[in-house]
Design a protein around this motif. Structure first.
Motif, short mmCIF file in Angstrom:
data_model
loop_
_atom_site.label_atom_id
_atom_site.label_comp_id
_atom_site.label_asym_id
_atom_site.label_seq_id
_atom_site.Cartn_x
_atom_site.Cartn_y
_atom_site.Cartn_z
N UNK A 202 0.84 -1.20 0.00
CA UNK A 202 0.00 0.00 0.00
C UNK A 202 0.88 1.25 0.00
N UNK A 203 1.94 1.22 0.79
CA UNK A 203 2.83 2.39 0.88
C UNK A 203 3.36 2.77 -0.50
N UNK A 204 3.81 1.77 -1.23
CA UNK A 204 4.39 2.07 -2.55
C UNK A 204 3.33 2.64 -3.49
N UNK A 205 2.14 2.09 -3.43
CA UNK A 205 1.08 2.61 -4.31
C UNK A 205 0.74 4.05 -3.96
N UNK A 206 0.56 4.32 -2.67
CA UNK A 206 0.15 5.67 -2.25
C UNK A 206 1.12 6.73 -2.77
N UNK A 207 2.40 6.41 -2.75
CA UNK A 207 3.43 7.40 -3.12
C UNK A 207 3.41 7.73 -4.60
N UNK A 208 2.72 6.93 -5.41
CA UNK A 208 2.82 7.11 -6.87
C UNK A 208 1.53 7.56 -7.53
N UNK A 209 0.44 7.67 -6.77
CA UNK A 209 -0.88 7.93 -7.38
C UNK A 209 -1.21 9.42 -7.44
N UNK A 210 -2.09 9.76 -8.40
CA UNK A 210 -2.61 11.13 -8.49
C UNK A 210 -3.88 11.28 -7.66
N UNK A 211 -4.66 10.21 -7.63
CA UNK A 211 -5.91 10.22 -6.85
C UNK A 211 -6.01 8.88 -6.12
N UNK A 212 -6.43 8.94 -4.87
CA UNK A 212 -6.63 7.71 -4.08
C UNK A 212 -8.12 7.63 -3.75
N UNK A 213 -8.70 6.45 -3.94
CA UNK A 213 -10.09 6.24 -3.53
C UNK A 213 -10.12 5.11 -2.50
N UNK A 214 -10.73 5.40 -1.35
CA UNK A 214 -10.77 4.42 -0.27
C UNK A 214 -12.10 3.67 -0.35
N UNK A 215 -12.03 2.38 -0.54
CA UNK A 215 -13.24 1.57 -0.76
C UNK A 215 -13.24 0.27 0.02
N UNK A 216 -12.57 0.25 1.17
CA UNK A 216 -12.55 -1.02 1.92
C UNK A 216 -13.46 -0.91 3.15
N UNK A 217 -13.83 -2.04 3.74
CA UNK A 217 -14.68 -1.96 4.93
C UNK A 217 -13.92 -1.51 6.16
N UNK A 218 -14.66 -1.00 7.12
CA UNK A 218 -14.05 -0.62 8.40
C UNK A 218 -14.08 -1.83 9.32
N UNK A 219 -12.90 -2.27 9.74
CA UNK A 219 -12.77 -3.37 10.70
C UNK A 219 -11.68 -2.95 11.67
N UNK A 220 -11.50 -3.67 12.76
CA UNK A 220 -10.40 -3.28 13.66
C UNK A 220 -9.06 -3.24 12.90
N UNK A 221 -8.89 -4.10 11.91
CA UNK A 221 -7.61 -4.14 11.17
C UNK A 221 -7.43 -2.96 10.22
N UNK A 222 -8.52 -2.33 9.79
CA UNK A 222 -8.38 -1.22 8.84
C UNK A 222 -8.54 0.15 9.51
N UNK A 223 -8.67 0.18 10.84
CA UNK A 223 -8.77 1.46 11.53
C UNK A 223 -7.52 2.30 11.21
#
Ligand code: DGY
Length: 333
Positions: A202-223
């Motif tokens: 995820x870190x590598x992707x975030x550093x290279x994108x122009x737009x990020x869209x967050x589309x995952x569920x909220x769970x204790x692991x994704x807080x």
């Protein structure tokens, strides 16, 4: 269910009329026609008495509440896709089945995500305020209201489930190249269709994108999956869009980075403590750095009726002695 005593179904919020009418026909349905959110004591009274509770995302159905449930409560048929406010594990331990309403919100939520992907770089909210605003419009100018082009940019989707995939299909048609991070890589055929690039990191992707869209569920692991550290990896020209859940992003860190010019802007439909809003978000929206929507990603009449139908099918199937189609199992930890 002819001849049988109808189950007492307590519905915590106002639902569309056709859904409520059908529920009244089928069940001993206790409606909330005034749509006043139920207090915690009212929820306690409801779980003590009901056979079925139909909560929404505005109700907290935690272990403490479930512990107070009466013997009759056997089903929590949530009028929601997300079940982050329900302690599914505590319900399972008490023998209570939990269901949700997946699939029917996918396209509506993807539409709104795409709207925010367009709205922030193209300054849609600022532009829409010009004509109704107090100052007279001086007319077109070559250097006025310049946004950033969408076509040809890179979109990084965090969470390539149903909604992420639906966003990707739309975004591809707008000329964005599709990148994604997901717990599991999607099928090769889907990657081929979307011409998508998978990032294990995820870190590598975030550093290279122009737009990020967050589309995952909220769970204790994704807080705070997008923590301050991760947000700091974004390019200063990058935008971020969230139509999933507020707690996936560290909102304080996001506002700080946008204020400091380290992220270009954000389009948000969901908030960490909604409906309470961090005032710094409003200040950034007033400066055109953010487009803020009041959790309306799935808000279409058709979608709400489809959700209601799913709730009804889940309840009927359960009382017919079968496994309801949208049963939610506790997360494996
Ligand atoms: C849900 O049902 O989880 C949605 O967030 C409602 O918009």
């Amino acid at each position: 269910m002819a001849g049988k005593k109808k189950p007492l179904v307590v519905i915590t919020r106002k639902l569309p009329d056709p859904v409520e009418t059908r529920m009244r026909e089928l069940f001993d349905a206790r409606l909330n026609v005034e749509d006043r959110p139920m207090t915690q004591p009212e929820l306690v009274a409801a779980v003590r008495e009901a056979d079925v509770l139909v909560p929404t995302i505005t109700d907290t159905i935690d272990a403490a509440l479930i512990a107070q449930a009466g013997e009759n409560l056997k089903l929590i048929a949530s009028f929601s896709n997300g079940v982050d406010k329900i302690d599914v594990g505590a319900a399972a331990k008490k023998g209570i089945t939990v269901t949700n309403t997946p699939n029917v919100l996918t396209e509506d939520t993807a539409d709104m995500t795409m709207a925010l992907i367009l709205a922030v770089p193209r300054r849609l909210a600022e532009g829409a305020n010009v004509l109704p605003g107090e100052r007279k419009w001086a007319g077109w100018s070559p250097t006025w209201m310049l946004g950033r082009r969408i076509w040809g940019k890179r979109l990084g989707i965090v969470g390539m489930g149903r909604i992420g995939t639906a966003v990707a299909r739309r975004a591809k048609a707008f000329g964005l190249s599709i990148h994604y991070h997901n717990r599991h890589r999607v099928l090769q055929s889907l990657e081929d269709e979307l011409e998508a690039t998978y990032w294990e990191s995820l870190d590598q992707m975030l550093a290279r994108m122009d737009i990020i869209s967050v589309n995952c569920p909220s769970t204790p692991a994704t807080f705070h999956l997008l923590s301050g550290r991760r947000l700091a990896l974004l390019q200063p020209t990058a935008y971020i869009v969230n139509t999933a859940r507020g707690d996936l992003i560290d909102e304080d860190a996001l506002t700080k980075l946008i204020q400091e010019g380290k992220i270009a802007g954000a389009g948000l439909d969901v908030y960490e403590n909604e409906p309470a809003l961090n005032q710094r978000l409003l200040k950034l929206a007033a400066k055109g750095k953010m487009v803020l929507l009041p959790h309306m990603g799935s808000a279409t009449l058709e979608g709400r009726i489809d959700m209601g139908e799913k709730v009804i099918i889940n309840i009927r199937t359960f009382f017919d002695g079968h496994r309801p189609p949208d049963r939610v199992l506790p997360l494996k930890v």
